[in-house]
Design a protein around this motif. Sequence first.
Motif, PDB file in Angstrom:
ATOM      1  N   ALA A   1      11.738  67.429  59.903  1.00  0.00           N
ATOM      2  CA  ALA A   1      12.202  66.256  60.635  1.00  0.00           C
ATOM      3  C   ALA A   1      13.489  65.684  60.050  1.00  0.00           C
TER       4      ALA A   1
ATOM      5  N   TYR B   1      15.961  67.309  59.644  1.00  0.00           N
ATOM      6  CA  TYR B   1      16.948  68.003  60.482  1.00  0.00           C
ATOM      7  C   TYR B   1      16.414  67.959  61.908  1.00  0.00           C
ATOM      8  N   GLU B   2      16.492  66.778  62.502  1.00  0.00           N
ATOM      9  CA  GLU B   2      15.823  66.505  63.774  1.00  0.00           C
ATOM     10  C   GLU B   2      16.211  67.479  64.881  1.00  0.00           C
ATOM     11  N   SER B   3      17.469  67.838  64.986  1.00  0.00           N
ATOM     12  CA  SER B   3      17.879  68.765  66.054  1.00  0.00           C
ATOM     13  C   SER B   3      17.257  70.147  65.837  1.00  0.00           C
TER      14      SER B   3
ATOM     15  N   ARG C   1       7.023  67.549  59.082  1.00  0.00           N
ATOM     16  CA  ARG C   1       7.567  66.310  58.505  1.00  0.00           C
ATOM     17  C   ARG C   1       8.799  66.593  57.658  1.00  0.00           C
TER      18      ARG C   1
ATOM     19  N   ASN D   1      13.277  59.988  69.621  1.00  0.00           N
ATOM     20  CA  ASN D   1      12.974  61.368  69.971  1.00  0.00           C
ATOM     21  C   ASN D   1      12.040  62.018  68.946  1.00  0.00           C
ATOM     22  N   LEU D   2      12.237  61.704  67.679  1.00  0.00           N
ATOM     23  CA  LEU D   2      11.381  62.260  66.633  1.00  0.00           C
ATOM     24  C   LEU D   2       9.929  61.821  66.824  1.00  0.00           C
TER      25      LEU D   2
ATOM     26  N   TYR E   1       6.723  64.262  67.344  1.00  0.00           N
ATOM     27  CA  TYR E   1       5.513  64.132  66.534  1.00  0.00           C
ATOM     28  C   TYR E   1       4.273  63.974  67.423  1.00  0.00           C
TER      29      TYR E   1
ATOM     30  N   ALA F   1       8.668  57.644  62.040  1.00  0.00           N
ATOM     31  CA  ALA F   1       9.374  58.340  63.117  1.00  0.00           C
ATOM     32  C   ALA F   1       9.726  57.364  64.237  1.00  0.00           C
TER      33      ALA F   1
ATOM     34  N   LEU G   1      14.342  70.714  64.196  1.00  0.00           N
ATOM     35  CA  LEU G   1      12.917  70.560  64.487  1.00  0.00           C
ATOM     36  C   LEU G   1      12.679  70.570  65.992  1.00  0.00           C
ATOM     37  N   SER G   2      13.512  69.868  66.730  1.00  0.00           N
ATOM     38  CA  SER G   2      13.370  69.822  68.181  1.00  0.00           C
ATOM     39  C   SER G   2      13.472  71.215  68.788  1.00  0.00           C
TER      40      SER G   2
END
Length: 106
Positions: A44, A46-48, A41, A19-20, A24, A16, A50-51
Amino acid sequence: MFNAGYGVPEIFDKEAKGNLKAIYQDIQTVLKVPVVNFMFRSLALYESFLSEAWTQVRSNMLTMEMEKAADKLRYPDISVKTPGIEWANVYDVSSDQANTTDCFYI
């Protein structure tokens, strides 16, 4: 990212960045865990998403109810009561005693 040709791909903690990595670290801090769960995990990738998902869930994870539930997972009651077995109800004791002479010892 790990896939090995099967299963669900995921991004491990050590992979990671940016931002990821911050997400985490926040997950580990809030949930008081040493590693990030497989579900996070996988998300993650699809980071946006997950955020946004973590932002929505985070406040619930900080409640006393959640902490009490987490304690049950951290420190489960592992005391086990062994069942009482009345062997006389299971076996015919008289026939077992009759067959004890048939046992051979090496």
